[in-house]
Design a protein around this motif. Structure first.
Motif, mmCIF file in Angstrom:
data_model
loop_
_atom_site.group_PDB
_atom_site.id
_atom_site.type_symbol
_atom_site.label_atom_id
_atom_site.label_comp_id
_atom_site.label_asym_id
_atom_site.label_seq_id
_atom_site.Cartn_x
_atom_site.Cartn_y
_atom_site.Cartn_z
ATOM 1 N N LEU A 404 -5.828 -13.566 30.312
ATOM 2 C CA LEU A 404 -6.534 -12.385 29.831
ATOM 3 C C LEU A 404 -6.084 -11.119 30.537
ATOM 4 C CD1 LEU A 404 -10.227 -13.504 29.261
ATOM 5 C CD2 LEU A 404 -8.693 -12.471 27.599
ATOM 6 N N THR A 405 -5.643 -11.232 31.783
ATOM 7 C CA THR A 405 -5.170 -10.053 32.500
ATOM 8 C C THR A 405 -3.678 -9.814 32.305
ATOM 9 O OG1 THR A 405 -4.778 -11.299 34.549
ATOM 10 C CG2 THR A 405 -6.956 -10.318 34.259
ATOM 11 N N GLY A 406 -3.031 -10.629 31.467
ATOM 12 C CA GLY A 406 -1.620 -10.420 31.168
ATOM 13 C C GLY A 406 -0.666 -10.950 32.217
ATOM 14 N N ARG A 407 -1.171 -11.687 33.198
ATOM 15 C CA ARG A 407 -0.301 -12.239 34.252
ATOM 16 C C ARG A 407 0.217 -13.593 33.785
ATOM 17 N NH1 ARG A 407 -3.665 -11.414 39.755
ATOM 18 N NH2 ARG A 407 -1.951 -12.698 40.544
ATOM 19 N N LEU A 408 1.218 -13.557 32.922
ATOM 20 C CA LEU A 408 1.696 -14.759 32.251
ATOM 21 C C LEU A 408 2.282 -15.791 33.206
ATOM 22 C CD1 LEU A 408 3.448 -13.220 29.131
ATOM 23 C CD2 LEU A 408 1.065 -13.838 29.438
ATOM 24 N N LYS A 409 3.017 -15.311 34.192
ATOM 25 C CA LYS A 409 3.650 -16.254 35.104
ATOM 26 C C LYS A 409 2.596 -17.018 35.893
ATOM 27 C CE LYS A 409 7.238 -16.572 38.660
ATOM 28 N NZ LYS A 409 8.245 -15.805 39.452
ATOM 29 N N ASP A 410 1.615 -16.305 36.421
ATOM 30 C CA ASP A 410 0.537 -16.955 37.161
ATOM 31 C C ASP A 410 -0.278 -17.874 36.257
ATOM 32 O OD1 ASP A 410 1.160 -15.748 39.584
ATOM 33 O OD2 ASP A 410 -0.034 -13.978 39.123
ATOM 34 N N ALA A 411 -0.496 -17.436 35.010
ATOM 35 C CA ALA A 411 -1.234 -18.274 34.054
ATOM 36 C C ALA A 411 -0.505 -19.594 33.844
ATOM 37 C CB ALA A 411 -1.404 -17.541 32.730
ATOM 38 N N GLY A 412 0.820 -19.526 33.742
ATOM 39 C CA GLY A 412 1.604 -20.732 33.526
ATOM 40 C C GLY A 412 1.539 -21.694 34.702
ATOM 41 N N ILE A 413 1.544 -21.148 35.927
ATOM 42 C CA ILE A 413 1.474 -21.999 37.119
ATOM 43 C C ILE A 413 0.176 -22.805 37.121
ATOM 44 C CG2 ILE A 413 1.227 -21.959 39.626
ATOM 45 C CD1 ILE A 413 3.128 -19.501 39.601
ATOM 46 N N HIS A 414 -0.938 -22.134 36.858
ATOM 47 C CA HIS A 414 -2.225 -22.823 36.885
ATOM 48 C C HIS A 414 -2.406 -23.733 35.668
ATOM 49 C CE1 HIS A 414 -4.020 -20.933 40.441
ATOM 50 N NE2 HIS A 414 -3.296 -19.876 40.123
ATOM 51 N N ALA A 415 -1.846 -23.317 34.530
ATOM 52 C CA ALA A 415 -1.939 -24.170 33.336
ATOM 53 C C ALA A 415 -1.164 -25.470 33.552
ATOM 54 C CB ALA A 415 -1.418 -23.419 32.118
ATOM 55 N N LYS A 416 0.001 -25.370 34.183
ATOM 56 C CA LYS A 416 0.781 -26.571 34.450
ATOM 57 C C LYS A 416 0.022 -27.504 35.385
ATOM 58 C CE LYS A 416 5.399 -28.084 35.838
ATOM 59 N NZ LYS A 416 6.756 -27.647 36.248
ATOM 60 N N ARG A 417 -0.613 -26.930 36.398
ATOM 61 C CA ARG A 417 -1.409 -27.751 37.314
ATOM 62 C C ARG A 417 -2.559 -28.416 36.563
ATOM 63 N NH1 ARG A 417 -3.286 -24.126 41.807
ATOM 64 N NH2 ARG A 417 -1.072 -24.250 42.326
ATOM 65 N N ALA A 418 -3.192 -27.677 35.646
ATOM 66 C CA ALA A 418 -4.324 -28.228 34.899
ATOM 67 C C ALA A 418 -3.896 -29.390 34.013
ATOM 68 C CB ALA A 418 -4.971 -27.132 34.061
ATOM 69 N N THR A 419 -2.724 -29.273 33.360
ATOM 70 C CA THR A 419 -2.280 -30.355 32.474
ATOM 71 C C THR A 419 -2.029 -31.647 33.253
ATOM 72 O OG1 THR A 419 0.040 -29.628 32.658
ATOM 73 C CG2 THR A 419 -1.249 -28.793 30.779
ATOM 74 N N GLY A 420 -1.698 -31.508 34.540
ATOM 75 C CA GLY A 420 -1.483 -32.702 35.354
ATOM 76 C C GLY A 420 -2.773 -33.319 35.857
ATOM 77 N N LEU A 421 -3.872 -32.588 35.784
ATOM 78 C CA LEU A 421 -5.142 -33.075 36.315
ATOM 79 C C LEU A 421 -6.122 -33.496 35.228
ATOM 80 C CD1 LEU A 421 -5.667 -30.372 39.105
ATOM 81 C CD2 LEU A 421 -5.165 -32.792 39.483
ATOM 82 N N LEU A 422 -5.977 -32.948 34.043
ATOM 83 C CA LEU A 422 -6.912 -33.221 32.952
ATOM 84 C C LEU A 422 -6.448 -34.410 32.118
ATOM 85 C CD1 LEU A 422 -7.444 -29.511 31.879
ATOM 86 C CD2 LEU A 422 -9.148 -30.957 33.014
ATOM 87 N N ALA A 423 -7.379 -35.038 31.432
ATOM 88 C CA ALA A 423 -7.046 -36.176 30.567
ATOM 89 C C ALA A 423 -6.178 -35.705 29.407
ATOM 90 C CB ALA A 423 -8.329 -36.818 30.044
ATOM 91 N N GLU A 424 -4.983 -36.293 29.294
ATOM 92 C CA GLU A 424 -4.050 -35.860 28.256
ATOM 93 C C GLU A 424 -4.657 -36.040 26.865
ATOM 94 O OE1 GLU A 424 0.579 -36.610 26.811
ATOM 95 O OE2 GLU A 424 -0.190 -37.526 28.668
ATOM 96 N N GLY A 425 -4.524 -34.994 26.051
ATOM 97 C CA GLY A 425 -5.040 -35.029 24.694
ATOM 98 C C GLY A 425 -6.465 -34.537 24.557
ATOM 99 N N SER A 426 -7.160 -34.361 25.668
ATOM 100 C CA SER A 426 -8.538 -33.863 25.606
ATOM 101 C C SER A 426 -8.551 -32.390 25.229
ATOM 102 C CB SER A 426 -9.224 -34.058 26.959
ATOM 103 O OG SER A 426 -8.602 -33.246 27.955
#
Length: 448
Positions: A404-426
């Motif tokens: 939402l703040t336009g910080r795409l690179k930082d958003a990607g870092i945290h999104a990648k971490r989230a995909t590794g921690l959350l149940a795939e496909g949820s």
């Protein structure tokens, strides 16, 4: 106001307007001023105009951009953006209603789709596409960031606006019809044109963007005067509109002007509760907590069922570190208005500060479901998830906040971490994956 800021704290004391920083295009950052009281007041002023335009008064929000210039704009169908400088310069409700009518006409007349089509030929189309994809991935809608993007003073914006003067004239005509249908005097529209008329003698660099994007104010003034003479209007009872306009403007200026300026003008609105609200804001900013609480209590005594005055009291208590009392006052506000996302966010913040993490998480998730634009709420929500041991959800919410703040690179870092921690496909995993894809697309476009 319940201005909460995502930026560094300033002497404005984190107004209860949540400052949601949104940077979608290169250039200066723009911010939204989010406040439950002010947005409700603006909604009351806008409601008859939106109805006349055939738009939903509940879906089309009136949002304030933290910018001192005289401007207003739309990009999507769900929000009209008013610059704080324009709102603070207006003197009456019918002036604000005239601006809302003009912007509502752009939505009702289908100008938005054509504008985006025109912009697609501009050099910044790739950047805009990134912003749209980013916010769509993060929040289900591209309009919030895209609107802010188009509100910036960039060369691309000026080029874009040169293609729209015919649409602006049509919007004036449609807006005048909406005002007449709602029984609102057209004198407000005429006075708005007079407000801009002095801008036209300035160089383009010093003009407000609104002037550069619209036909000459003298021509617009002549047209509206002719229309007003042919079709007299103004039969509506304006007492309610006048009150809510005074409240919105009074709240805004009390938190953005010097406290001494506010204290010298407490009675100018003519409404006692608004005067007490403004005094409370000014006293709070001067660290006179006892006097601030006394003033807001007087406002509550006059309007005991008004949720927003309890919210203001909660803010004063919260910012003076009286967290339990703040949570109690926020609870009263939410009980009176349970479907307000900003009030729920304030309640969740107070609960979180007082150590009631599970209850805070529930309130903040309810707030997010209602209103995704509040970046301050997203920050608190990520903290609540982290404190309850849900690291994947904490990373997801952080990714969405950066998006939402336009910080795409930082958003990607945290999104990648989230995909590794959350149940795939949820559902949450898919949200994180979407933000990650948007971030990767943005990085590819940077390298081209």
């Amino acid at each position: 106001m319940t201005f909460h800021t995502l930026a560094r704290c300033t002497s404005i004391l984190f107004l209860s307007l949540a400052l949601t920083l949104v940077t979608a295009l290169p250039g200066r950052a723009v911010s939204l001023l989010r406040d439950a009281d002010m947005e409700y007041a603006l909604a009351q002023v806008a409601a008859p105009v939106l109805k006349a335009a055939g738009l939903s008064a509940t879906r089309t929000k009136i949002l304030v951009v933290n910018d001192g210039t005289l401007n207003a704009f739309v990009v999507g169908n769900d929000a009209i953006f008013i610059h704080s400088g324009l709102l603070s310069r207006m003197e009456r409700a019918d002036m604000l209603q005239a601006v809302i009518a003009h912007e509502a006409a752009h939505i009702a007349n289908g100008h938005i789709t054509r504008r985006l089509g025109n912009l697609g030929n501009a050099r910044t189309a790739a950047s805009l596409g990134t912003a749209l994809a980013l916010i769509a991935a993060a929040a289900g809608s591209g309009e919030g960031a895209a609107a802010i993007a188009l509100g910036t003073q960039s060369a691309a914006q000026r080029a874009f606006f040169r293609h729209t003067r015919a649409e602006e004239s049509a919007a004036d005509q449609s807006g005048a019809r909406y005002l007449r249908s709602a029984g609102i005097s057209l004198s407000g529209m005429a006075d708005v044109f007079r407000l801009f008329r002095g801008q036209e003698v300035l160089s383009e660099q010093r003009q407000d963007p609104y002037v550069r994007s619209h036909p000459l104010s003298r021509d617009r003034l002549r047209a509206i005067q002719a229309y007003s003479a042919a079709y007299p209007s103004g039969s509506a009872d304006t007492a309610s509109y006048d009150y809510w306009f005074a409240r919105a403007k009074g709240k805004l200026t009390a938190f953005t002007r010097r406290s001494s300026w506010t204290l010298n003008r407490l009675g100018e609105t003519g409404y006692r509760d608004i005067a007490y609200m403004r005094e409370a804001a000014a006293r709070h900013r001067d660290s006179q907590t006892r006097k601030a609480l006394a003033a807001v209590d007087k406002a509550i005594a006059l309007r005991p069922k008004d949720p927003f005055y309890y919210d203001l009291k909660a803010q004063i208590l919260m910012e003076t570190r009286n967290f339990e009392a703040a949570a109690n006052q926020s609870a009263r506000a939410v009980n009176l208005r349970p479907r307000d996302g900003l009030l729920l966010a304030s309640y969740g913040r107070a609960l979180l500060a007082s150590g009631k993490t599970s209850a805070a998480l529930s309130a903040l998730e309810r707030a997010r479901a209602i209103d995704f634009r509040d970046g301050s709420m997203l920050r608190d929500l990520s903290v609540a998830y982290a404190k309850t041991g849900q690291r994947g959800m904490a990373s997801l919410i952080t990714a969405e906040r950066y998006a939402l703040t336009g910080r795409l690179k930082d958003a990607g870092i945290h999104a990648k971490r989230a995909t590794g921690l959350l149940a795939e496909g949820s559902g949450p995993w898919q949200r994180a994956h979407d933000v990650l894809l948007a971030s990767e697309r943005a990085e590819k476009k940077k390298r081209r």
